[in-house]
Design a protein around this motif. Sequence first.
Motif, short mmCIF file in Angstrom:
data_model
loop_
_atom_site.label_atom_id
_atom_site.label_comp_id
_atom_site.label_asym_id
_atom_site.label_seq_id
_atom_site.Cartn_x
_atom_site.Cartn_y
_atom_site.Cartn_z
N LEU A 115 0.86 -1.19 0.00
CA LEU A 115 0.00 0.00 0.00
C LEU A 115 0.89 1.24 0.00
CD1 LEU A 115 -2.81 -1.07 2.49
CD2 LEU A 115 -2.65 -1.42 0.02
N GLN A 116 1.45 1.52 -1.18
CA GLN A 116 2.45 2.59 -1.28
C GLN A 116 1.88 3.95 -0.93
OE1 GLN A 116 5.37 1.75 -1.41
NE2 GLN A 116 5.72 -0.02 -2.71
N GLU A 117 0.65 4.23 -1.35
CA GLU A 117 0.04 5.53 -1.05
C GLU A 117 -0.09 5.71 0.46
OE1 GLU A 117 -1.68 9.04 -3.00
OE2 GLU A 117 -0.65 7.29 -3.79
N SER A 118 -0.57 4.68 1.11
CA SER A 118 -0.76 4.73 2.56
C SER A 118 0.57 4.90 3.27
CB SER A 118 -1.44 3.45 3.04
OG SER A 118 -2.72 3.31 2.45
N LEU A 119 1.55 4.09 2.90
CA LEU A 119 2.86 4.15 3.54
C LEU A 119 3.50 5.52 3.33
CD1 LEU A 119 4.86 2.45 5.19
CD2 LEU A 119 5.90 1.74 3.03
N GLY A 120 3.32 6.06 2.14
CA GLY A 120 3.87 7.38 1.85
C GLY A 120 3.29 8.46 2.75
N TYR A 121 1.98 8.42 2.96
CA TYR A 121 1.35 9.41 3.84
C TYR A 121 1.81 9.23 5.28
CZ TYR A 121 -1.90 11.41 0.42
OH TYR A 121 -2.45 12.08 -0.65
N ILE A 122 1.92 7.99 5.73
CA ILE A 122 2.37 7.76 7.11
C ILE A 122 3.78 8.31 7.29
CG2 ILE A 122 3.01 5.97 8.78
CD1 ILE A 122 0.65 4.31 7.63
N ARG A 123 4.64 8.11 6.31
CA ARG A 123 6.00 8.68 6.40
C ARG A 123 5.96 10.19 6.41
NH1 ARG A 123 8.58 4.25 2.26
NH2 ARG A 123 9.57 2.91 3.82
N ARG A 124 5.04 10.77 5.65
CA ARG A 124 4.97 12.23 5.56
C ARG A 124 4.50 12.88 6.86
NH1 ARG A 124 1.70 14.01 0.40
NH2 ARG A 124 1.93 16.01 1.48
N THR A 125 3.89 12.11 7.76
CA THR A 125 3.51 12.69 9.05
C THR A 125 4.73 13.18 9.81
OG1 THR A 125 3.66 10.60 10.30
CG2 THR A 125 1.54 11.12 9.25
N GLY A 126 5.88 12.53 9.57
CA GLY A 126 7.09 12.90 10.28
C GLY A 126 7.16 12.40 11.70
N VAL A 127 6.21 11.55 12.11
CA VAL A 127 6.25 11.03 13.48
C VAL A 127 7.44 10.07 13.61
CG1 VAL A 127 3.76 11.25 13.80
CG2 VAL A 127 4.70 9.07 12.99
#
Length: 203
Positions: free
Chosen positions: A24-36
């Motif tokens: 789920l590349q889109e999902s993983l990308g957004y999770i990474r973009r949170t910066g947490v």
Amino acid sequence: MKSHWEQVYGTKAPDAVSWYAPHLQESLGYIRRTGVPTSASVIDVGGGEATLVDDLLEAGYQDVTVLDISEKALDVCRARLASRSETVKWIAADALEHGFAPQSFDVWHDRAVFHFLVEPGQRHAYVAKVLTALKPGGFAIVGAFGPQGPEKCSGLPVARYSSSELHDEFGGQFRLLDHSVTLHTTPWGATQQFVYCFCRLEH
């Protein structure tokens, strides 16, 4: 609803359902973009048999929870992860009924649960759960069928959204950071339009 999904996951292989994707590349990308940090608490709501949990562990995330209404789906994930499954929190429950601990997650991710909530009362209850479970300043990443998406999925009716319509369901307390429209290809080659909203819960 639970019996419906237990039957789906009990009769179909993980890669034989329409929502299957190797990653789920889109999902993983957004999770990474949170910066947490990788120590942050992340929940995948409706994670089912999806491989997002595998990729989160591979990326170093240490506090991952997977919730799904189907125990059978979670069993598939646990078996696939083998000993690594012991580091994941597993919740077999309906997201609308589960008692989430207040302010327990930094990131709430949902790909393809929200669009099954066709009644306004269901959607209001869902948003209330997100508001309870997320920490102030936490992130919500929600993917649902777009305006050109299917009208039914797994034999059930679904709601379809533009990005603005999806964000409106969550209200002004969620600041929209970004959104996207993607085309998901099913295992048999059909395409399904998904809309993602990437939001942050205001303090």
